[in-house]
Design a protein around this motif. Structure first.
Motif, mmCIF file in Angstrom:
data_model
loop_
_atom_site.group_PDB
_atom_site.id
_atom_site.type_symbol
_atom_site.label_atom_id
_atom_site.label_comp_id
_atom_site.label_asym_id
_atom_site.label_seq_id
_atom_site.Cartn_x
_atom_site.Cartn_y
_atom_site.Cartn_z
ATOM 1 N N ASP A 48 0.844 -1.195 0.000
ATOM 2 C CA ASP A 48 0.000 0.000 0.000
ATOM 3 C C ASP A 48 0.875 1.239 0.000
ATOM 4 O O ASP A 48 2.064 1.173 0.339
ATOM 5 C CB ASP A 48 -0.957 0.009 1.203
ATOM 6 C CG ASP A 48 -0.225 -0.037 2.532
ATOM 7 O OD1 ASP A 48 0.433 0.964 2.899
ATOM 8 O OD2 ASP A 48 -0.308 -1.070 3.232
ATOM 9 N N THR A 49 0.289 2.345 -0.398
ATOM 10 C CA THR A 49 0.988 3.624 -0.387
ATOM 11 C C THR A 49 -0.010 4.702 0.007
ATOM 12 O O THR A 49 -1.225 4.520 -0.127
ATOM 13 C CB THR A 49 1.604 3.929 -1.770
ATOM 14 O OG1 THR A 49 2.377 5.132 -1.698
ATOM 15 C CG2 THR A 49 0.542 4.098 -2.837
ATOM 16 N N SER A 50 0.489 5.806 0.515
ATOM 17 C CA SER A 50 -0.402 6.876 0.963
ATOM 18 C C SER A 50 -1.084 7.541 -0.219
ATOM 19 O O SER A 50 -0.569 7.560 -1.334
ATOM 20 C CB SER A 50 0.379 7.905 1.779
ATOM 21 O OG SER A 50 1.395 8.496 0.991
ATOM 22 N N ALA A 51 -2.270 8.088 0.032
ATOM 23 C CA ALA A 51 -3.029 8.813 -0.988
ATOM 24 C C ALA A 51 -3.730 9.983 -0.303
ATOM 25 O O ALA A 51 -3.951 9.970 0.908
ATOM 26 C CB ALA A 51 -4.040 7.897 -1.666
ATOM 27 N N ARG A 52 -4.068 10.984 -1.107
ATOM 28 C CA ARG A 52 -4.810 12.140 -0.582
ATOM 29 C C ARG A 52 -6.133 12.230 -1.331
ATOM 30 O O ARG A 52 -6.172 12.268 -2.552
ATOM 31 C CB ARG A 52 -4.018 13.431 -0.788
ATOM 32 C CG ARG A 52 -2.669 13.467 -0.093
ATOM 33 C CD ARG A 52 -2.793 13.665 1.391
ATOM 34 N NE ARG A 52 -3.257 15.001 1.743
ATOM 35 C CZ ARG A 52 -3.498 15.386 2.988
ATOM 36 N NH1 ARG A 52 -3.354 14.539 4.000
ATOM 37 N NH2 ARG A 52 -3.902 16.620 3.234
ATOM 38 N N VAL A 53 -7.214 12.234 -0.573
ATOM 39 C CA VAL A 53 -8.554 12.339 -1.143
ATOM 40 C C VAL A 53 -9.288 13.462 -0.422
ATOM 41 O O VAL A 53 -9.473 13.404 0.799
ATOM 42 C CB VAL A 53 -9.331 11.019 -1.005
ATOM 43 C CG1 VAL A 53 -10.738 11.166 -1.577
ATOM 44 C CG2 VAL A 53 -8.587 9.883 -1.708
ATOM 45 N N ALA A 54 -9.650 14.495 -1.167
ATOM 46 C CA ALA A 54 -10.328 15.666 -0.595
ATOM 47 C C ALA A 54 -9.553 16.234 0.587
ATOM 48 O O ALA A 54 -10.132 16.646 1.596
ATOM 49 C CB ALA A 54 -11.754 15.310 -0.175
ATOM 50 N N GLY A 55 -8.236 16.225 0.477
ATOM 51 C CA GLY A 55 -7.388 16.782 1.520
ATOM 52 C C GLY A 55 -7.145 15.867 2.698
ATOM 53 O O GLY A 55 -6.410 16.234 3.629
ATOM 54 N N ARG A 66 4.323 2.285 -6.596
ATOM 55 C CA ARG A 66 5.066 3.462 -7.056
ATOM 56 C C ARG A 66 4.328 4.182 -8.182
ATOM 57 O O ARG A 66 4.464 5.392 -8.352
ATOM 58 C CB ARG A 66 6.461 3.040 -7.518
ATOM 59 C CG ARG A 66 7.417 4.207 -7.742
ATOM 60 C CD ARG A 66 8.810 3.717 -8.050
ATOM 61 N NE ARG A 66 9.370 2.967 -6.928
ATOM 62 C CZ ARG A 66 10.507 2.280 -6.999
ATOM 63 N NH1 ARG A 66 11.178 2.235 -8.132
ATOM 64 N NH2 ARG A 66 10.951 1.635 -5.933
ATOM 65 N N VAL A 67 3.536 3.450 -8.965
ATOM 66 C CA VAL A 67 2.727 4.086 -10.015
ATOM 67 C C VAL A 67 1.790 5.113 -9.391
ATOM 68 O O VAL A 67 1.652 6.242 -9.877
ATOM 69 C CB VAL A 67 1.931 3.025 -10.798
ATOM 70 C CG1 VAL A 67 0.934 3.684 -11.745
ATOM 71 C CG2 VAL A 67 2.877 2.113 -11.577
ATOM 72 N N SER A 68 1.139 4.726 -8.288
ATOM 73 C CA SER A 68 0.247 5.662 -7.591
ATOM 74 C C SER A 68 1.028 6.809 -6.975
ATOM 75 O O SER A 68 0.575 7.961 -6.962
ATOM 76 C CB SER A 68 -0.545 4.924 -6.507
ATOM 77 O OG SER A 68 -1.517 4.082 -7.079
ATOM 78 N N ALA A 69 2.215 6.511 -6.455
ATOM 79 C CA ALA A 69 3.034 7.559 -5.852
ATOM 80 C C ALA A 69 3.462 8.596 -6.891
ATOM 81 O O ALA A 69 3.452 9.803 -6.628
ATOM 82 C CB ALA A 69 4.260 6.943 -5.179
#
Length: 431
Positions: A116-123, A365-368
């Protein structure tokens, strides 16, 4: 004469005008219009242009403003709102493909890799979870990354299911060791309900609120996790993973019959040691060399497994990680690695399982990298679209298919010929 081939490309707008018959029915009091050709009946933009926009975003990792600027240079007239709607609204039509890819991928190999990797959704801080093997890559962005979130992801549901039976009680007794009074209370409650109860998330929340009344949060979470693990293992809607290749994070433990640890992850701990004494440095260098020699032996075993060689490698593992050097930091690290013997040697009983988790790390890493370009999704709808299209593009890449051609065929409604799930099964069957 000689023939010279030069590759080139032509990009220009192509506007089509269709003549459609229109009929007004006085009886029905409504207008009827003739149908446009497949691929042209959605909005003001054709399948080719929509496929190009999706490819620029999810293959080229371009931001929406840059895609708009690119199209403007070729006299394509499209507003920022229309561009955004194509990138998010189009995802709905690909939902069945997204789910089919997961089902096909889970059944294509006995093991799966996850990260998993971190993501930002609506802040807000969310997490993008990855499942993959050599034939597909699947993404799911969710608010959390705890064990219940991972179980919901493995069940392909927004919330996990829960099941209470003798397996749940055994798990709580042998693995989680909750207080005896709660073991007895659960056993009594279960006996009153014929020994097997399946609950949805909302029903369990109501029940747990009544049991715990806002207290004992750790015990409550433990009971929920055990019930979710049993529900996942017993359900048949989604193929159950036998071997999960992952890092050492606690949320992955107990989910599947077998866990396979990553040798490269374990090896990085040795790289972080910084000995000052020359003797310690030599001891570290010598042990690391033996570590990677053993890793190479495991790779050779995968190419030609046998019971006799597996027994030898288990003995070699025990000898290697019984090493004591007098360098306390190194000796502690060796002991920590030895404690993961079962997970690190999963390959001896499942030779198809990779020795490292690089595939899922590269997928994460693609998402990153996309996060570097677009920072975050404005809402859950955008995050869902990103999961769907990233899944489809990365799976096309593994299957050696053109994502642009795939999008175009799908948007033109040529579904049977371009669905990815049969391609995954075909690739797995052939090797």
């Amino acid at each position: 004469d000689e023939s010279v081939v030069v590759q080139d490309i032509e990009i220009k707008p192509r506007n089509l005008r269709f003549q459609c018959q229109v009929y007004y029915s006085a009886v029905a009091e409504k207008w009827f219009r003739g149908l446009l050709p497949s691929g042209y009946a959605v909005g003001d933009f054709g399948a080719d242009l929509r496929s190009l926009i999706l490819s620029l975003k999810y293959c080229g990792n371009m931001s929406e403003p840059k895609i708009g600027e690119f199209l403007e240079n070729f006299d394509v007239q499209i507003s920022a709102g229309s561009l955004s709607n194509i990138l998010t609204g189009t995802a709905t039509s690909f939902e069945p493909e997204y789910h089919a890819v997961l089902m096909a991928g889970l059944s294509s190999t006995p093991y799966q890799q996850t990260d998993d990797t971190s993501a930002r959704v609506a802040g807000q801080s969310w997490h993008t979870h990855v499942l993959c093997n050599p034939f597909y890559t699947w993404y799911s962005t969710r608010p959390g990354k705890d064990r219940l979130t991972v179980l919901a992801m493995l069940q392909n549901r927004a919330q996990p299911q829960f099941r209470f039976n003798e397996q749940t009680l055994a798990l709580l007794r042998d693995e989680f060791t909750i207080p005896v009074k709660w073991q007895a209370r659960l056993a009594s409650w279960l006996e009153e309900r014929d020994g097997d109860v399946e609950l949805e998330a909302a029903a369990l929340k109501s029940l747990a609120d009544d049991w715990f009344a806002g207290g004992c949060q750790q015990t409550r979470t433990t009971i929920e996790q055990a019930a979710a693990i049993v529900a996942y293992r017993r359900q048949t809607a989604v193929p159950v993973i036998d071997v999960l290749v992952c890092d050492d994070a606690g949320q992955f433990k107990l989910l599947t019959n077998h866990l396979a640890a990553c040798w490269i992850h374990a090896g990085r701990h040795y790289e972080r040691l910084a000995p000052v004494v020359p003797g310690h440095a030599r001891a570290l260098e010598s042990f690391v060399e033996r570590y990677w020699d053993f890793y190479a032996a495991l790779q050779d075993y995968r190419a030609g497994p046998s019971d006799a060689r597996a027994t030898e490698l288990r003995r070699e593992f025990d000898a290697l990680f019984a090493t004591r050097t007098g360098y306390d930091a190194l000796d502690d690290r060796i002991a920590s690695t030895a404690a993961k013997r079962r997970e690190l040697l999963t390959v001896l009983s499942h030779p198809s399982v990779p020795l490292h988790n690089n595939a899922s790390e590269l997928a994460a890493r693609v998402s990153a990298r996309r996060r570097d370009v677009s920072l975050h999704s404005r809402g859950a709808r955008g995050a869902r679209a990103m999961d769907i299209f990233t899944t489809l593009v990365q799976t096309c890449k593994k299957l050696k298919l053109s994502a642009y051609d795939y999008f175009r065929a799908q948007l033109r409604k040529a579904l049977p010929a371009t669905s990815l799930a049969p391609r995954i099964h075909q690739a797995a069957a052939s090797g």
